[in-house]
Design an enzyme around this catalytic site. Sequence first.
Site, PDB file in Angstrom:
ATOM      1  N   HIS A 171       0.846  -1.205   0.000  1.00  0.00           N
ATOM      2  CA  HIS A 171       0.000   0.000   0.000  1.00  0.00           C
ATOM      3  C   HIS A 171       0.878   1.252   0.000  1.00  0.00           C
ATOM      4  CE1 HIS A 171      -4.203   1.533   1.300  1.00  0.00           C
ATOM      5  NE2 HIS A 171      -3.519   2.549   0.823  1.00  0.00           N
TER       6      HIS A 171
ATOM      7  N   ALA B  39     -10.992   4.321   8.333  1.00  0.00           N
ATOM      8  CA  ALA B  39     -12.014   4.368   7.286  1.00  0.00           C
ATOM      9  C   ALA B  39     -12.925   3.136   7.331  1.00  0.00           C
ATOM     10  CB  ALA B  39     -11.391   4.532   5.893  1.00  0.00           C
TER      11      ALA B  39
ATOM     12  N   ARG C 294     -22.783  -4.125  20.329  1.00  0.00           N
ATOM     13  CA  ARG C 294     -24.030  -4.696  19.792  1.00  0.00           C
ATOM     14  C   ARG C 294     -24.151  -4.503  18.291  1.00  0.00           C
ATOM     15  NH1 ARG C 294     -26.091  -2.126  24.324  1.00  0.00           N
ATOM     16  NH2 ARG C 294     -26.283  -3.555  26.085  1.00  0.00           N
TER      17      ARG C 294
ATOM     18  N   ASP D 262       0.840   2.969   3.738  1.00  0.00           N
ATOM     19  CA  ASP D 262      -0.065   3.956   3.144  1.00  0.00           C
ATOM     20  C   ASP D 262       0.715   5.257   2.916  1.00  0.00           C
ATOM     21  OD1 ASP D 262      -2.400   5.040   2.115  1.00  0.00           O
ATOM     22  OD2 ASP D 262      -3.539   4.913   3.983  1.00  0.00           O
TER      23      ASP D 262
HETATM   24 ZN   LIG Z   1      -4.263   4.409   0.808  1.00  0.00          ZN
END
Ligand SMILES: [Zn+2]
Length: 387
Positions: free
Chosen positions: A61, A229, A236, A283
């Site tokens: 990533h 995200a 619950r 990322d």
């Molecule tokens: Zn990303």
Amino acid sequence: MIALTAARLFTPLERIEQPLLLLEEGVIREVSSHAGREIPKDCRVVDFRDGIIAPGLIDIHIHGAAGRDVMKGDSESLATIERFLAKHAVTSYLPTTITAPVDSTLAALESLANAIEAAAKRQEGGELRARPRGIHIEGPFLSHTRRGVHPTENLLPPTLKMFERFWEAARGHIRVMTIAPELPGAPEVIADAARRGVCVSLGHSDADLKAARAGIAAGARHATHTFNAMRPLRHRDPGILGAVLTDSNLSADIIADGLHVDPAIVQLFLQAKGQDRAVFITDSTAATGMPDGIYKIGTLEMEVKRGVCLARGTLAGSTLTLDQAIRNVMQFVRCGLEQTLRPATLNPARVAGLAGKGILEVGVEADLVVWSPEGEVRNTIIRGAGL
Ligand SMILES: [Zn+2]
């Protein structure tokens, strides 16, 4: 033939003390212990003393690094990124697209496919470069509610037709696709992508438990930046996280920079996913390895302050490097280098379907890293080059 010796080697499935690694023409010919084996006579010997040999890291990533963004896809930008990655122990990576207008995405996929094919033919020489091994397509099939910084105007509902267009532009080099399973049409696209060998990864999703499980039943087998995200975990209403953390067949990745998730969450994640299913990603963005300032991720502008990337107040990727992620995890969960290696080598290789990567065994390309006992990178070796 080159003979490497060191204090220790992690394959990473096995630990070998006083290892002897023989390389020839960039390929591993033997992995054994120096204790019961003489070094063959005609070898050039490189002794890494108290160093630890392990497979090169694999990051599935990456949006950019060193001031460059992979969406641009030109060979100079990628070369800059790849030289930077090699300095941080990464030998293979998946350039990762961000949601953009369809034409920009198609153009990026085409350029990245060119880069992947060129890299496969490239001879190592001069400065080392990590190799792009496939593409991770992050968007446009994402949830509006959990889009992070992916531009809302470019998000699309998943359709077989659109996926086919991406697949053709990428000439089949898509290895991972992040998708929100609750979107109408998602199960069909997940099944189609999985059939083509793509690792379908659940992410940027507001799915409840049922929709997440339906995505897994359709063929998803991974999850993207767990906790970020994603619909939050509630007792619950466990949502997608309930599926990601409890499904022992599903692998998942996490950004261990100490900002995206708390160190205690990294520990919880590792306990849930275990040594077989946990993956570390960065990322990373163009701002990685750069001073604070204004950078771009895809078409989006972001501001970086003290290493934190923000676009309109929302976290936009990271400035993390994968070697730093390893040192962070060593500190977060108080473990040694050995326990951090599988999530950054063999596990991501399996997620991305990269046979012979992330493991040191006879017959595979010699992509290695020599670490200090404290987790600092001393050498990166790609296809035997860098010695
Ligand atoms: Zn990303």
